[in-house]
Design an enzyme around this catalytic site. Sequence first.
Site, PDB file in Angstrom:
ATOM      1  N   ASN A   1       0.872  -1.180   0.000  1.00 19.45           N
ATOM      2  CA  ASN A   1       0.000   0.000   0.000  1.00 19.45           C
ATOM      3  C   ASN A   1       0.903   1.222   0.000  1.00 19.45           C
ATOM      4  O   ASN A   1       1.496   1.559   1.016  1.00 19.45           O
ATOM      5  CB  ASN A   1      -0.896  -0.032   1.249  1.00 19.45           C
TER       6      ASN A   1
ATOM      7  N   LYS B   1       0.163   4.267  -0.213  1.00 19.40           N
ATOM      8  CA  LYS B   1      -0.425   5.471   0.405  1.00 19.40           C
ATOM      9  C   LYS B   1      -0.169   6.685  -0.510  1.00 19.40           C
ATOM     10  O   LYS B   1      -0.119   6.530  -1.723  1.00 19.40           O
ATOM     11  CB  LYS B   1       0.098   5.656   1.824  1.00 19.40           C
TER      12      LYS B   1
ATOM     13  N   HIS C   1      -9.379   1.312   5.483  1.00 22.25           N
ATOM     14  CA  HIS C   1      -8.085   1.575   6.129  1.00 22.25           C
ATOM     15  C   HIS C   1      -8.300   2.564   7.273  1.00 22.25           C
ATOM     16  O   HIS C   1      -9.090   3.510   7.148  1.00 22.25           O
ATOM     17  CB  HIS C   1      -7.088   2.134   5.102  1.00 22.25           C
TER      18      HIS C   1
ATOM     19  N   GLU D   1      -6.558   4.935   8.222  1.00 16.85           N
ATOM     20  CA  GLU D   1      -6.283   6.327   7.844  1.00 16.85           C
ATOM     21  C   GLU D   1      -7.534   6.966   7.235  1.00 16.85           C
ATOM     22  O   GLU D   1      -7.821   8.142   7.464  1.00 16.85           O
ATOM     23  CB  GLU D   1      -5.085   6.381   6.880  1.00 16.85           C
TER      24      GLU D   1
ATOM     25  N   GLU E   1      -5.002  -4.634  10.820  1.00 22.73           N
ATOM     26  CA  GLU E   1      -3.938  -3.640  10.995  1.00 22.73           C
ATOM     27  C   GLU E   1      -4.149  -2.885  12.304  1.00 22.73           C
ATOM     28  O   GLU E   1      -4.909  -1.889  12.332  1.00 22.73           O
ATOM     29  CB  GLU E   1      -3.964  -2.634   9.837  1.00 22.73           C
TER      30      GLU E   1
ATOM     31  N   GLY F   1       3.106   2.316  10.829  1.00 23.54           N
ATOM     32  CA  GLY F   1       4.088   3.385  10.664  1.00 23.54           C
ATOM     33  C   GLY F   1       4.887   3.702  11.916  1.00 23.54           C
ATOM     34  O   GLY F   1       5.565   4.728  11.971  1.00 23.54           O
TER      35      GLY F   1
ATOM     36  N   SER G   1       3.851  -2.101  10.309  1.00 22.67           N
ATOM     37  CA  SER G   1       5.303  -2.196  10.463  1.00 22.67           C
ATOM     38  C   SER G   1       5.866  -3.569  10.093  1.00 22.67           C
ATOM     39  O   SER G   1       6.813  -4.050  10.736  1.00 22.67           O
ATOM     40  CB  SER G   1       5.726  -1.797  11.883  1.00 22.67           C
TER      41      SER G   1
HETATM   42  P1  13P Z   1       3.370   0.394   7.599  1.00 28.18           P
HETATM   43  O1  13P Z   1       3.821  -0.913   6.980  1.00 28.18           O
HETATM   44  O2  13P Z   1       4.119   1.587   7.085  1.00 28.18           O
HETATM   45  O3  13P Z   1       3.296   0.307   9.092  1.00 28.18           O
HETATM   46  O4  13P Z   1       1.854   0.634   7.077  1.00 28.18           O
HETATM   47  C1  13P Z   1       0.929  -0.390   7.227  1.00 28.18           C
HETATM   48  C2  13P Z   1      -0.298  -0.016   6.513  1.00 28.18           C
HETATM   49  O5  13P Z   1      -1.032   0.859   6.939  1.00 28.18           O
HETATM   50  C3  13P Z   1      -0.593  -0.723   5.251  1.00 28.18           C
HETATM   51  O6  13P Z   1      -1.890  -0.458   4.817  1.00 28.18           O
END
Ligand code: 13P
Length: 260
Positions: A10, A12, A100, A102, A172, A178, A218
């Site tokens: 992903n 982002k 997600h 976010e 997640e 992150g 992560s």
């Molecule tokens: P990270 O791997 O950067 O922690 O992000 C995970 C994520 O949100 C994937 O959708």
Amino acid sequence: MARRPIIAGNWKMNNNKAAAKELMEGIVNGVKSLDADLMPEVVVAPTFTALWQVQDCIKNEPKIALAAQNVNPNESGAYTGEVSLDMLADFDVKFVIIGHSERRQMFNESDEFINEKAKAILAKGLIPIICCGETLEQREQGVTDAHLASQITKAFEGISASDAAKSVIAYEPIWAIGTGKSCDAVEANRTIGEIRKVIAKLYSADVADKIRILYGGSVKPSTIVEQMAQSEIDGGLIGGASLKADSFVELIKGAMPVSV
Ligand code: 13P
């Protein structure tokens, strides 16, 4: 039958056209020598503006599938800034990430809206990657499993058993995204097992056995082998470590049955 693992990147809000090209060339090069029969399903989710570029890079590489990071469930109309499934049909998009954290947190997306998206995606023959996850506060309060059960139950409302079986869930934990702090693999496995039980209750043991549930938060080359060794974890949804060809290819290799 064993569930085929998925390694999904992903991206982002990263990578313009030139950066997408460079990254994809590295990934395509990195998977070239890998045995397709042993590989996980590899999925790349760029921003909408880089979909053409990524599609062009993988046109001769069937080992990599294309995903979108979002979609609007409405057919068309006055939804400024949104992208429809009909527009995604201009591309070879196979998966769409929805729910997600976010988008739930920053764009106030509700469980009901995510359910609408899931139904619209499945109706067009695409596969939703439905994300769920708890906050640190929820984990500390001991309400993780109940929260995930609620998110999953609402996301799958009105979805048939056959559509559910082909869908993908990504667990997640928000506190692991992150942060560099991945959820302990054994605990991620336990939690994903609980999500599978929710699916068994909503549908059947057969659907629960078929649906693929990924871990995200992560994930790194140093964590993937232990994560993939867990019986309930069917792969990873990866943010940061999917933005470098070397680390993404390492993750793909880490999800293969023998070390390559
Ligand atoms: P990270 O791997 O950067 O922690 O992000 C995970 C994520 O949100 C994937 O959708």
